[in-house]
Design an enzyme around this catalytic site. Structure first.
Site, PDB file in Angstrom:
ATOM      1  N   GLY A  70       0.795  -1.223   0.000  1.00 27.27           N
ATOM      2  CA  GLY A  70       0.000   0.000   0.000  1.00 27.27           C
ATOM      3  C   GLY A  70       0.824   1.267   0.000  1.00 27.27           C
ATOM      4  O   GLY A  70       0.461   2.256  -0.647  1.00 27.27           O
ATOM      5  N   THR A  71       1.939   1.263   0.720  1.00 32.07           N
ATOM      6  CA  THR A  71       2.771   2.469   0.785  1.00 32.07           C
ATOM      7  C   THR A  71       3.307   2.825  -0.596  1.00 32.07           C
ATOM      8  O   THR A  71       3.268   3.995  -1.008  1.00 32.07           O
ATOM      9  CB  THR A  71       3.929   2.267   1.774  1.00 32.07           C
ATOM     10  OG1 THR A  71       3.400   2.204   3.103  1.00 32.07           O
ATOM     11  CG2 THR A  71       4.924   3.418   1.703  1.00 32.07           C
ATOM     12  N   ASN A 159      -7.685   3.937   9.039  1.00 30.86           N
ATOM     13  CA  ASN A 159      -7.008   2.762   9.585  1.00 30.86           C
ATOM     14  C   ASN A 159      -7.027   2.702  11.106  1.00 30.86           C
ATOM     15  O   ASN A 159      -6.846   1.627  11.681  1.00 30.86           O
ATOM     16  CB  ASN A 159      -5.559   2.715   9.093  1.00 30.86           C
ATOM     17  CG  ASN A 159      -4.803   3.996   9.370  1.00 30.86           C
ATOM     18  OD1 ASN A 159      -5.219   5.076   8.949  1.00 30.86           O
ATOM     19  ND2 ASN A 159      -3.695   3.900  10.078  1.00 30.86           N
ATOM     20  N   GLN A 187      -7.402  -0.299   4.108  1.00 38.62           N
ATOM     21  CA  GLN A 187      -8.161  -0.851   5.221  1.00 38.62           C
ATOM     22  C   GLN A 187      -9.557  -1.306   4.807  1.00 38.62           C
ATOM     23  O   GLN A 187     -10.164  -2.143   5.481  1.00 38.62           O
ATOM     24  CB  GLN A 187      -8.285   0.189   6.340  1.00 38.62           C
ATOM     25  CG  GLN A 187      -7.001   0.434   7.101  1.00 38.62           C
ATOM     26  CD  GLN A 187      -6.574  -0.750   7.956  1.00 38.62           C
ATOM     27  OE1 GLN A 187      -7.397  -1.539   8.406  1.00 38.62           O
ATOM     28  NE2 GLN A 187      -5.277  -0.864   8.183  1.00 38.62           N
ATOM     29  N   HIS A 209      -1.562  -7.917   2.812  1.00 40.24           N
ATOM     30  CA  HIS A 209      -1.397  -8.435   4.160  1.00 40.24           C
ATOM     31  C   HIS A 209      -2.486  -7.998   5.128  1.00 40.24           C
ATOM     32  O   HIS A 209      -2.591  -8.533   6.232  1.00 40.24           O
ATOM     33  CB  HIS A 209      -0.012  -8.076   4.716  1.00 40.24           C
ATOM     34  CG  HIS A 209       0.190  -6.642   5.051  1.00 40.24           C
ATOM     35  ND1 HIS A 209       0.200  -6.185   6.354  1.00 40.24           N
ATOM     36  CD2 HIS A 209       0.405  -5.557   4.275  1.00 40.24           C
ATOM     37  CE1 HIS A 209       0.427  -4.891   6.364  1.00 40.24           C
ATOM     38  NE2 HIS A 209       0.548  -4.471   5.116  1.00 40.24           N
ATOM     39  N   THR A 245      11.032  -6.694 -11.454  1.00 43.92           N
ATOM     40  CA  THR A 245      10.597  -8.075 -11.632  1.00 43.92           C
ATOM     41  C   THR A 245       9.396  -8.367 -10.744  1.00 43.92           C
ATOM     42  O   THR A 245       9.392  -8.052  -9.550  1.00 43.92           O
ATOM     43  CB  THR A 245      11.740  -9.044 -11.276  1.00 43.92           C
ATOM     44  OG1 THR A 245      12.851  -8.770 -12.131  1.00 43.92           O
ATOM     45  CG2 THR A 245      11.304 -10.486 -11.447  1.00 43.92           C
ATOM     46  N   CYS A 334       5.035   5.904  16.403  1.00 44.15           N
ATOM     47  CA  CYS A 334       6.214   5.949  17.271  1.00 44.15           C
ATOM     48  C   CYS A 334       7.400   6.328  16.407  1.00 44.15           C
ATOM     49  O   CYS A 334       7.700   5.642  15.421  1.00 44.15           O
ATOM     50  CB  CYS A 334       6.444   4.606  17.952  1.00 44.15           C
ATOM     51  SG  CYS A 334       7.754   4.627  19.176  1.00 44.15           S
TER      52      CYS A 334
END
Length: 403
Positions: A70-71, A159, A187, A209, A245, A334
């Site tokens: 996603g990033t 999220n 999300q 994931h 790839t 964090c």
């Protein structure tokens, strides 16, 4: 066996996904190779692409651009669309305006901040105390200066607090004005219906994931007419947008996870909602000072329950629950070892002390009533201990232990 209530961070693989993933890992070949083994791998990639397209309502499989997650998809969308709308140049942009919200994932917020260093004008759309975009204000901002607007990016659902955004309405307005619209749906996938063709979106980010697929594979849904400037350069794979790839095993497992998560979405969402509402009702009936963040019912993700607990530190709650075999999340960022209150909660109007008291409980495909009940049984004692610890930490050292 620990009870896992942090599916919004990463959801474990179902057996069906793990089976196809491990089988594909044992195979070999670069899908760009021209020999028979390579072309067989290419065929499996394209079958996976078609399955993902079906699951999210893409018009054709060519709209699915595989990424590492996603990033990366968010970065490609925001930076690529911005550059393409400005002739590929950073200097003197003709369309410098980028519209987004202050509660986006940092993959969006940090990307627009990076663009701001090159002259982009970032416009943050207002959200209410539940984190929902003010649709009327957003429409006014879109109509205020469409010719100078490069794009708008709004997440489908938050999220942290699970708030679902009016993405269909925003998409219709953006399409009318000819403004590219990007949706971060990381999300939302597997919890609410997503039909890329009906959302008037130019691009939409998803990842594996969060729905029980492997880490390291995601996708950017990209309208066939869109041509964002590439951020990675190399072999020209994935319509020239994302060179590199392709991960055959990841794509195949991702496709299976999408099939499982979207094949009977209504039943899946109903099961999540029932568990979520059981959890919310249990917390509210047993713990004084526990406040639900975000909206109730259909306005929030079916698998999300997010609370603040007055007088507690979120980390104390997390570690207290963890010691009892319950995995949850504070939902806060964090950085450099320093705990910070959530930017999402602050943007919704919470003060820092309240924002620091947050805890997110997120459900998944293997969550059960017994697990929810185990959390409800353990939580009151953990909250009480966290509150006592907070009272001690707030007391000057010279008074601690005084009689």
């Amino acid at each position: 066996m620990p009870i896992y209530l942090d599916h919004a961070a990463t959801s474990p693989m179902p057996a069906e996904v793990l089976e196809v993933y491990t089988a594909e890992l044992a195979a070999r070949a670069n899908p760009s190779a021209l020999h028979a083994v390579g072309q067989a791998a290419r065929m499996r990639i394209e079958e996976a692409r078609e399955a993902v397209a079906r699951g999210v309502g893409a018009a054709t499989s060519s709209e699915v651009i595989f990424t590492s997650g996603g990033t990366e998809a968010d970065n490609f969308a925001v930076k690529g669309l911005y550059l393409s709308r400005n002739g590929g140049a950073f200097e003197n942009p003709a369309r410098p305006r980028v519209l987004t919200t202050p509660i986006e994932h940092h993959a969006i917020l940090d990307s627009v901040e990076w663009l701001e260093g090159f002259g982009a004008e970032i416009v943050f759309l207002d959200v209410d105390v539940q984190g929902r975009v003010d649709l009327a204000a957003a429409e006014a901002e879109l109509r205020r200066d469409p010719d100078r607007t490069a794009l708008i990016s709004v997440m489908a659902a938050n999220n942290e607090i699970g708030t679902i955004q009016p993405i269909a309405e925003l998409g219709a307005i953006a399409a009318e004005l000819g403004i590219p619209f990007h949706i971060d749906a990381v999300q939302a996938l597997g919890q609410i219906p997503l039909n890329f063709a009906d959302l008037h979106a130019t691009a939409m980010s998803i990842t594996a994931h969060k729905i029980g697929g492997p880490v390291g594979i995601g996708a950017l849904l990209l309208d066939r007419a869109a041509a964002p400037a590439p951020i990675l350069h190399g072999g020209g794979q994935e319509r020239g947008v994302r060179s590199g790839t392709l991960d055959v095993a990841g794509a195949v497992a991702f496709a299976k996870a999408v099939e499982l998560a979207t094949g009977d979405l209504e039943t899946r969402a109903d099961r999540f909602s029932a568990l979520r509402d059981r959890l919310i009702a249990g917390i509210e009936s047993t713990i004084e000072g526990a406040i639900l963040s975000g909206p109730r019912g259909d306005g929030r993700l079916p698998a999300n329950a997010h609370f603040t607990f007055a007088g507690c530190e979120g980390d104390s709650l997390l570690f207290g629950l963890d010691a009892r075999g319950l995995a949850t999340s504070t939902g806060s960022a964090c950085s450099a070892g320093v705990s910070r209150p959530s930017h999402v909660l602050l943007a919704c109007g919470m003060d820092e002390d309240t924002a620091r008291s947050a805890q997110r409980f997120s459900l998944g495909h293997d969550s059960t009533e017994d697990e929810v009940d185990a959390l409800l049984e353990a939580l009151p004692e953990v909250v009480e201990q966290a509150r006592r610890a907070g009272m001690v930490s707030a007391t000057p050292r010279w008074m601690q232990g005084a009689t």
